[in-house]
Design an enzyme around this catalytic site. Structure first.
Site, mmCIF file in Angstrom:
data_model
loop_
_atom_site.group_PDB
_atom_site.id
_atom_site.type_symbol
_atom_site.label_atom_id
_atom_site.label_comp_id
_atom_site.label_asym_id
_atom_site.label_seq_id
_atom_site.Cartn_x
_atom_site.Cartn_y
_atom_site.Cartn_z
ATOM 1 N N TRP A 81 0.830 -1.203 0.000
ATOM 2 C CA TRP A 81 0.000 0.000 0.000
ATOM 3 C C TRP A 81 0.862 1.249 0.000
ATOM 4 O O TRP A 81 0.516 2.251 -0.630
ATOM 5 C CB TRP A 81 -0.909 0.000 1.235
ATOM 6 C CG TRP A 81 -1.776 1.213 1.370
ATOM 7 C CD1 TRP A 81 -3.034 1.391 0.881
ATOM 8 C CD2 TRP A 81 -1.444 2.446 2.038
ATOM 9 N NE1 TRP A 81 -3.512 2.634 1.204
ATOM 10 C CE2 TRP A 81 -2.552 3.302 1.912
ATOM 11 C CE3 TRP A 81 -0.317 2.889 2.730
ATOM 12 C CZ2 TRP A 81 -2.565 4.583 2.457
ATOM 13 C CZ3 TRP A 81 -0.325 4.168 3.264
ATOM 14 C CH2 TRP A 81 -1.447 4.994 3.132
ATOM 15 N N HIS A 82 2.000 1.183 0.677
ATOM 16 C CA HIS A 82 2.841 2.369 0.802
ATOM 17 C C HIS A 82 3.566 2.721 -0.490
ATOM 18 O O HIS A 82 3.955 3.878 -0.665
ATOM 19 C CB HIS A 82 3.860 2.175 1.928
ATOM 20 C CG HIS A 82 3.284 2.391 3.290
ATOM 21 N ND1 HIS A 82 2.619 1.407 3.983
ATOM 22 C CD2 HIS A 82 3.263 3.492 4.095
ATOM 23 C CE1 HIS A 82 2.220 1.881 5.155
ATOM 24 N NE2 HIS A 82 2.589 3.135 5.243
ATOM 25 N N GLY A 83 3.780 1.777 -1.357
ATOM 26 C CA GLY A 83 4.471 2.129 -2.596
ATOM 27 C C GLY A 83 4.738 0.930 -3.468
ATOM 28 O O GLY A 83 4.813 -0.215 -2.992
#
Length: 473
Positions: free
Chosen positions: A323-325
């Site tokens: 989700w973060h990258g």
């Protein structure tokens, strides 16, 4: 439009004046217009994605209500369509090139690259998760769907928390819009909101931005720096990401408070925790709760045995990292924290039960937890695994040499380390005695404190400071 910009201040002031000078429906329209202007300042065409998400999930909520007494097959189909559209948009804009690049590498087709010319929509990970939570909660019959598209669109696009959260639930936020739209202007909301904004701005432009400049310098070419410089950069990023993201959350909460809307607290001094589970209960709380409620618990949580708990934690933290990258460093960062959580559940609790509860044990637990988190931030900040390995190897080399008479940190580096210790010490004192709350509660002390923060921002703030870190997610 950055929070720490004159354009945002102007937007907030004008929106506030128009909001309190308008009637109920007009107030909702004022906030929607302000939200569209705020997002359009980044990219006008990408506003259409927010509109699409709002239409899909509003319609899904209405259909789920219509099919409430029907067979579950229809309700599952509606939910599936909503999730496919939302995750499809998120997957295409955020992960398409990542997928193609790895597919390219898997089949040895030569160097990869940006195969598709895609602009990452600001905040897409945040507002997508927010709209998905609405549909899922309606499907689970935890909330009733709203009949007003205006209210729902405002829930999706509310500008203070649109780009980087906190990720709010419809059951908490929707009802507040009705309440805020019928209330008179309250000075207390303006004062407390301004206090949050000023303190958040201070953490961003005075602490986070200066730490960020140091971090960027080292990570631009870590090979030319020694291990102590890499260690300083690691501590600097540890402070930067916390001060940067918590600052955004506080400015968002302060902005919303002016309109009479209370957003959830997203950070609760996470660097003072003594185990990794407690860290995740106090870091990015809205996202942690989202993954807990919509991924970990539906998978079975920790109630189906140790093996299943391992699988559930692995899946949850893998998705959290992704989700973060769109990079393997984020994925491995998520899995690293998943491993720490598993060790804490399976081993940490038993170890803590056998150790005495004294100052030395509490300090040791905190020291270990803090440095495990800081180690993980190297993964988070590195541009790739090669850079991560280089930074860790450099730090390890210089620290090991210290024990055999090698050089220690320079005077400036030692002062920075002392500053980090001071930051953590002040944070611990503030949490114990609620110093900030006491200052804001005093009319004289609050004015002096706010003025001091503003002066510090004017004197020490960087004119070309970096944007908020979580804008990229």
């Amino acid at each position: 439009m950055e929070f720490n910009s004159l354009e945002y201040v102007l937007l907030l002031v004008v929106a506030s004046l128009l909001f309190f000078g308008a009637g109920y429906r007009a107030r909702l329209l004022v906030l929607i217009a302000a939200s569209l202007i705020f997002y359009a300042a980044w990219n006008v065409p990408l506003v259409s994605l927010i509109v699409i998400s709002a239409i899909v999930d509003y319609s899904a909520g209405r259909l789920l209500e219509r099919y409430e007494d029907d067979r579950q097959a229809r309700r599952k189909l509606v939910l599936a369509v909503s999730l496919i559209v939302n995750l499809g948009l998120l997957g295409y804009f955020k992960y398409a090139n990542f997928f193609l690049d790895n597919l390219h590498a898997a089949f040895d087709l030569g160097p990869g690259g940006d195969f598709l010319d895609i602009v990452l929509p600001p905040g897409i990970s945040f507002y997508t998760f927010q709209t998905m939570s609405y549909t899922i909660d309606v499907y689970r019959k935890k909330i009733r769907p709203t009949s007003s598209f205006l209210r729902f669109f405002l829930y999706v696009s509310f500008f203070p928390q649109l780009i980087a959260g906190p990720i709010e639930r419809a059951g908490h936020l929707l009802v507040q819009f009705d309440q805020a739209a019928t209330r008179r202007f309250q000075v207390d909301n303006l004062v407390s909101g301004a206090q949050l904004i000023v303190f958040g701005m201070f953490k961003k432009v005075v602490i986070a931005d200066h730490c960020g400049r140091l971090v960027d310098q080292v990570y631009a070419n870590p090979g030319i720096y020694d291990g102590w410089s890499a260690l300083i950069a690691t501590y600097a990023f540890t402070l930067q990401i916390y001060c940067d993201f918590s600052a955004y959350s506080e400015i968002a909460r302060g902005s919303a408070r002016i309109f009479g809307v209370d957003l959830m607290r997203n950070f609760d001094q996470p660097y003072l925790t003594r185990n990794i589970s407690e860290f995740w209960r106090r870091w990015h709380i809205s996202l942690s709760n989202w993954f807990r409620d919509y991924v970990y618990i539906p998978l079975g949580g920790s109630k189906k045995g140790k093996s299943r708990t391992l699988i559930n934690l692995t899946i949850t933290m893998f998705l959290s990292g992704l989700w973060h990258g769109a990079a393997w460093t984020f994925v491995i960062w998520g899995l690293f924290h998943g491993l720490l959580l598993l060790l804490n559940v399976q081993v940490g609790q038993r170890v803590r039960e056998r150790l005495p509860d004294n100052l030395a044990v509490r300090f040791g637990s905190w020291f270990l937890c803090f440095h495990l988190v800081a180690f993980g931030w190297i993964l988070f900040r590195a541009k790739g695994m090669e850079q991560f390995v280089a930074v860790v190897r450099s730090i390890g080399h210089d620290l090991s040499q210290l024990f055999v008479g090698g050089p220690g940190p320079s005077e400036q580096q030692a002062l920075f380390l002392l500053g980090v210790a001071g930051f953590l010490g002040v944070s611990a004192i503030e949490r114990r005695y609620k110093l900030i709350d006491r200052i804001w509660a005093s009319s004289i002390a609050s004015v002096v404190f706010a003025a001091s923060l503003i002066v510090a921002m004017m004197l020490l703030g960087l004119a070309d400071g970096p944007q908020f870190i979580y804008f990229q997610f």
